[in-house]
Structure formats: C-alpha cells, structure tokens
Design an enzyme around this catalytic site. Structure first.
Site, mmCIF file in Angstrom:
data_model
loop_
_atom_site.group_PDB
_atom_site.id
_atom_site.type_symbol
_atom_site.label_atom_id
_atom_site.label_comp_id
_atom_site.label_asym_id
_atom_site.label_seq_id
_atom_site.Cartn_x
_atom_site.Cartn_y
_atom_site.Cartn_z
ATOM 1 C CB CYS A 44 -0.924 0.010 1.223
ATOM 2 S SG CYS A 44 -1.994 -1.439 1.323
ATOM 3 C CG ASP A 135 -22.231 10.104 -16.409
ATOM 4 O OD1 ASP A 135 -21.281 9.722 -15.668
ATOM 5 O OD2 ASP A 135 -22.638 9.429 -17.368
HETATM 6 C C1 BEZ Z 1 0.579 -4.711 1.782
HETATM 7 O O1 BEZ Z 1 0.127 -3.613 1.506
HETATM 8 O O2 BEZ Z 1 1.770 -4.961 1.677
HETATM 9 C C2 BEZ Z 1 -0.343 -5.814 2.242
HETATM 10 C C3 BEZ Z 1 -1.482 -5.497 2.954
HETATM 11 C C4 BEZ Z 1 -2.315 -6.530 3.385
HETATM 12 C C5 BEZ Z 1 -1.966 -7.851 3.094
HETATM 13 C C6 BEZ Z 1 -0.846 -8.133 2.348
HETATM 14 C C7 BEZ Z 1 -0.013 -7.107 1.936
#
Ligand code: BEZ
Length: 219
Positions: A44, A135
């Site tokens: 993330c 829209d």
């Molecule tokens: C990650 O962002 O690395 C991750 C998050 C949840 C589960 C596995 C990886």
C-alpha cells in the site's frame, strides 16, 4: 454493490482533507476512488506513493483522486509521512484518504476482502478502483487482492480510453495507448463508418464478415 452505469453513491466521509461529500468533491470532473487494505503496510505504501507521483497526469485528464481504507484519519495522516519519505515525495499530499473505520463504505461498495483481516479479526478492504464519470456514473471497476499491487499506468490508460470512447464511436483494442489505432464499434453501419471515419480500413478475415474495422485515432 455498484454496477457499471449506476450512479455512484453520494457518500459522506471523514478524510485527511476534512469531511467530503463524494459528488461535491468530484464537481464536473471524472473521479477515481481506490481502496487499500491497511495503512502502514508495504505494498500500500508503494501504491499510494505511485498515485501521488502520477497525480499531475490524472489532473491533466480532469480526474480527481480519492483513496480509502478502514483506518482512521489520524492513522492516514501519520502514514502519509512514511509514504512521502519512502517514495521521495514532499509538500502537500495531493489527494484525500478517506477513513472507513466502521466499514460502511467497504461493505456497501463491495470492497471487502474476506481473506484479509486485521489483528482484531475484522475484514479489510481489497485493492478496489472505481472510475466515475462527470455524470457520476460508474464507468469501470477493478478488484485486486491484497497481495497484488496495481499498475496505475494502466489506470491512466483506461481513463484515456474511457474519455475517448465517451465522445467517439470507437472502442480501443488490446494494449491500446493514447494516439493508437482504434476499432470502429459494431453498431456503426458501413455507410456511417465511411462518413465518421473516412480513413478506416475493413480487414479481411476467413469468416468473410466485416466486423474488424480500424481507424486512426479520431480527433
Ligand atoms: C501490503 O500492503 O503490503 C499488504 C497489505 C495486506 C496484506 C498483504 C499485503
């Protein structure tokens, strides 16, 4: 769940840029709402950094960005510093991150990944991305599991295709990139195709059918 063509819910949520009402936030722009499983996780951190780097490209295309996870605004604000440090970014973070601690949005928008749970056993959001048109209707959705980070250049490519095909009677072929040849859509008659796409070409195939019609990128 929101299906393609549905008006995307006009939800209200707390975010790193204050309270947001989704439709007001979008205004007349296109929008991308994308979720991630959790703050302070490695993939993330790369994803939100990549989107921050690409933010000028989305702005150029009149697309507003919004991220979401089940963590709090305070958690998002702390994590932004890590995202910026790891991805060599500075200044204001270019898009809001929405907090969905009670998972109302995650559940109503079908973003929950039953295989991913937090330390307390609560389900987490998957890597969803929704593209919403001016829209306010859903134009595209993708769902990736937590273990696979997304390719956000693909999301830019998809926006280019969606914006072109919203105004021209073409579809974009596999691996198309902005500026490349397009396919004339099947509902266009051959007479109309001659008028709309004077440079189009009908490709001969063994079936004898004339459905493979390519045209230079229409202006
Ligand atoms: C990650 O962002 O690395 C991750 C998050 C949840 C589960 C596995 C990886």
């Amino acid at each position: 769940m929101v299906n393609l063509g549905d008006v995307f819910p006009n939800f209200s949520a707390e975010s790193t840029q204050g309270t947001i009402k989704f439709h007001d936030y979008l205004g007349d722009s296109w929008g991308i709402l994308f979720s991630h499983p959790a703050d302070y996780t490695p993939v993330c951190t790369t994803e939100l950094g990549r989107v921050a780097k690409l933010a000028p490209e989305f702005t150029k295309r009149n697309v507003k960005l919004m991220a979401l996870s089940c963590d709090s605004v305070a958690s998002h604000n702390g994590w932004i510093k890590d995202i910026q440090a790891y991805n060599n970014l500075s200044g204001d973070f270019p898009y809001p991150i929405v907090a969905d601690e009670n998972r109302d949005l995650a559940v109503s928008l079908g973003m929950v990944d039953p295989d991913e749970k937090d330390a307390a056993g609560m389900p987490l959001t998957c890597r969803a991305a929704f593209v919403v048109g001016p829209d306010k209707k859903l134009k595209l959705s993708i769902l990736y599991p937590a273990t696979t980070g997304r390719n956000f250049d693909e999301l830019l490519r998809v926006v280019d295709s969606l914006q072109l095909t919203a105004v021209k009677k073409v579809a974009t072929p596999a691996d198309w990139k902005d500026g490349g040849h397009c396919m004339v859509i099947p509902s266009i008659s051959s007479d109309e195709a001659k008028t709309l796409f004077p440079e189009h070409k009908v490709h001969t195939v063994p079936s004898g059918k004339s459905y493979l019609r390519t045209t230079p990128h229409p202006k």
